[in-house]
Enzyme design. Structure first.
Site, PDB file in Angstrom:
ATOM      1  N   ARG A  49       0.852  -1.183   0.000  1.00  0.00           N
ATOM      2  CA  ARG A  49       0.000   0.000   0.000  1.00  0.00           C
ATOM      3  C   ARG A  49       0.890   1.235   0.000  1.00  0.00           C
ATOM      4  NH1 ARG A  49       2.492   1.708   3.697  1.00  0.00           N
ATOM      5  NH2 ARG A  49       0.979   3.386   3.986  1.00  0.00           N
ATOM      6  N   GLY A  50       0.250   2.384  -0.234  1.00  0.00           N
ATOM      7  CA  GLY A  50       0.997   3.610  -0.455  1.00  0.00           C
ATOM      8  C   GLY A  50       1.108   3.857  -1.944  1.00  0.00           C
ATOM      9  N   ALA A  51       0.701   5.044  -2.384  1.00  0.00           N
ATOM     10  CA  ALA A  51       0.574   5.305  -3.820  1.00  0.00           C
ATOM     11  C   ALA A  51       1.852   5.015  -4.617  1.00  0.00           C
ATOM     12  CB  ALA A  51       0.104   6.745  -4.034  1.00  0.00           C
ATOM     13  N   ARG A  92      -6.935  -0.390  -7.044  1.00  0.00           N
ATOM     14  CA  ARG A  92      -7.121   0.711  -6.086  1.00  0.00           C
ATOM     15  C   ARG A  92      -7.431   1.976  -6.884  1.00  0.00           C
ATOM     16  NH1 ARG A  92      -4.790   0.302  -0.918  1.00  0.00           N
ATOM     17  NH2 ARG A  92      -6.187   2.025  -0.381  1.00  0.00           N
ATOM     18  N   GLN A 196      -1.931   1.902  10.174  1.00  0.00           N
ATOM     19  CA  GLN A 196      -0.648   2.027   9.478  1.00  0.00           C
ATOM     20  C   GLN A 196       0.380   2.793  10.302  1.00  0.00           C
ATOM     21  OE1 GLN A 196      -3.666   2.685   8.061  1.00  0.00           O
ATOM     22  NE2 GLN A 196      -3.653   2.326   5.859  1.00  0.00           N
ATOM     23  N   ASP A 237      -2.071  10.506  -1.940  1.00  0.00           N
ATOM     24  CA  ASP A 237      -2.367   9.526  -2.983  1.00  0.00           C
ATOM     25  C   ASP A 237      -2.812  10.193  -4.276  1.00  0.00           C
ATOM     26  OD1 ASP A 237      -2.632   6.436  -1.835  1.00  0.00           O
ATOM     27  OD2 ASP A 237      -2.707   7.987  -0.309  1.00  0.00           O
ATOM     28  N   LYS A 248      -4.758   9.673   3.356  1.00  0.00           N
ATOM     29  CA  LYS A 248      -5.430   8.725   4.248  1.00  0.00           C
ATOM     30  C   LYS A 248      -6.471   9.432   5.108  1.00  0.00           C
ATOM     31  CE  LYS A 248      -4.976   5.210   4.305  1.00  0.00           C
ATOM     32  NZ  LYS A 248      -5.832   4.249   3.544  1.00  0.00           N
TER      33      LYS A 248
END
Length: 349
Positions: A49-51, A92, A196, A237, A248
């Site tokens: 995860r994480g753009a 996503r 997270q 993101d 987030k």
């Protein structure tokens, strides 16, 4: 390099390997992938995860797709791979880096003659290497904005090596600022519902020997009121053309508190996160995830039976609440549409 010991996305022995972030911090396990649909599942299910990390992972997913499709259909692999692109793109919806990386891979694919795996792998590795280099540059630029006054900074979610190709965006700034002794303490929101901050950011900072104090998401305003932090530093993101920022869920809440208490807000993201096709944050698609993530914790139900939940994965912080957007092309202070357009035209510093 000091304060840079973690890589969540690896290409080794002709396979993609992802550090399973769902199992951190209790267990450090890499999962090996050789099939693009499984890579899309890993993105969707939060193994990665994480753009920026999602973009890098998707690029390697295209390599795996090309290898599989070319082996099965040497003459018709281009048409066959389209379905893999669509599946990866759907994994996503908010992280624009995903679509940016797929577009880059698609451009290379369109020019390939003969065996496609080698040139596509070279492009995926360039995307990965460029992300790490951009993060290091953003770390330098963002750290320079922080006065060496010994106060702490607050961050939300995870924006480090786990969320990128390496080093990190907002955590890259924090790593650089700590190494320069501009900050002495990092405060991290726990970041419900996936925690997270508690599981990932705290793990990264402890692993690199950077002091970190965890707090509940709702405690940030009280921390600011006590004067313990000078900056709220977060990632993104997707950033709209006017400087509105999707990050987030909980970032908007923290930015409002920061403005009230005189704490500056820094957003750190590569230009691949900037979507100039969207005029404002109200046009950014916001992913809605399962209610079970809010109604439970760690796979166990915690809410009263029968309760419902609203679970947007992201919120939008308007540009007027942001003091600086830091990219590898430079810093945009008090972002506006014109300033964002000027920054995007510049070459990489």
């Amino acid at each position: 390099m000091k304060y840079d010991t973690i890589r969540a996305v690896l290409w080794e022995d002709e396979h993609l390997k992802l550090l399973d972030q769902r199992r951190l911090p209790a267990e450090e396990t890499y999962i090996e992938y050789d099939e693009p649909l499984a890579v899309a599942g890993a993105i969707r299910d939060m193994v990665v995860r994480g753009a920026p990390a999602i973009g890098v992972t998707a690029a390697y997913g295209v390599v795996l797709a090309a290898r599989r499709r070319y082996a099965a259909q040497p003459e018709g692999w281009r048409e066959a791979i389209r379905a893999d692109f669509e599946t990866l793109a759907a994994s996503r919806p908010t992280a624009v880096n995903l679509f940016w990386a797929l577009e880059r891979m698609g451009r290379v694919m369109d020019t390939v003659s003969g065996e496609p795996v080698a040139p596509l792998l070279a492009e995926a590795q360039r995307i990965h290497e460029e992300d790490v280099a951009a993060n290091r540059r953003m770390g330098e630029l963002g750290a320079a904005l922080i006065a060496a006054e010994g106060r702490g900074v607050l961050t939300h979610c995870n924006t480090g090596s786990l969320a990128t190709g390496g080093y990190g965006t907002a955590l890259g700034v924090i790593r650089s600022a700590f190494e320069q002794q501009r900050i002495a303490q990092v405060y991290a929101d726990e970041t419900r519902p996936w925690l997270q901050g508690a599981r990932l950011t705290a793990w990264e900072l402890v692993k690199d020997g950077i002091p970190v104090t965890l707090l509940a998401d709702g405690a940030g305003a009280a921390l600011m009121r006590e004067g313990r932090v000078s900056w709220l530093i977060v990632g993104s993101d997707r950033i709209a053309a006017n400087g509105d920022v999707a990050n987030k869920i909980g970032t908007y809440h923290a930015a409002i508190a920061a403005r009230y208490h005189g704490v500056k807000v820094m957003v750190v993201a590569p230009t691949s996160t900037v979507d100039m096709s969207l005029p404002g944050g109200d046009r950014i698609p916001i992913e809605s995830r399962s209610a079970d993530e809010v109604l439970g914790c760690g796979g166990r139900p915690v809410a009263a039976p029968g309760a419902k939940a609203w679970n947007p994965a992201f919120d939008v912080t308007p540009a007027e609440l942001i003091d600086a957007i830091v990219t590898e092309k430079g810093v945009v202070e008090q972002p506006t549409r014109a300033k964002m357009a000027d920054m995007m035209k510049k070459p990489v510093l």
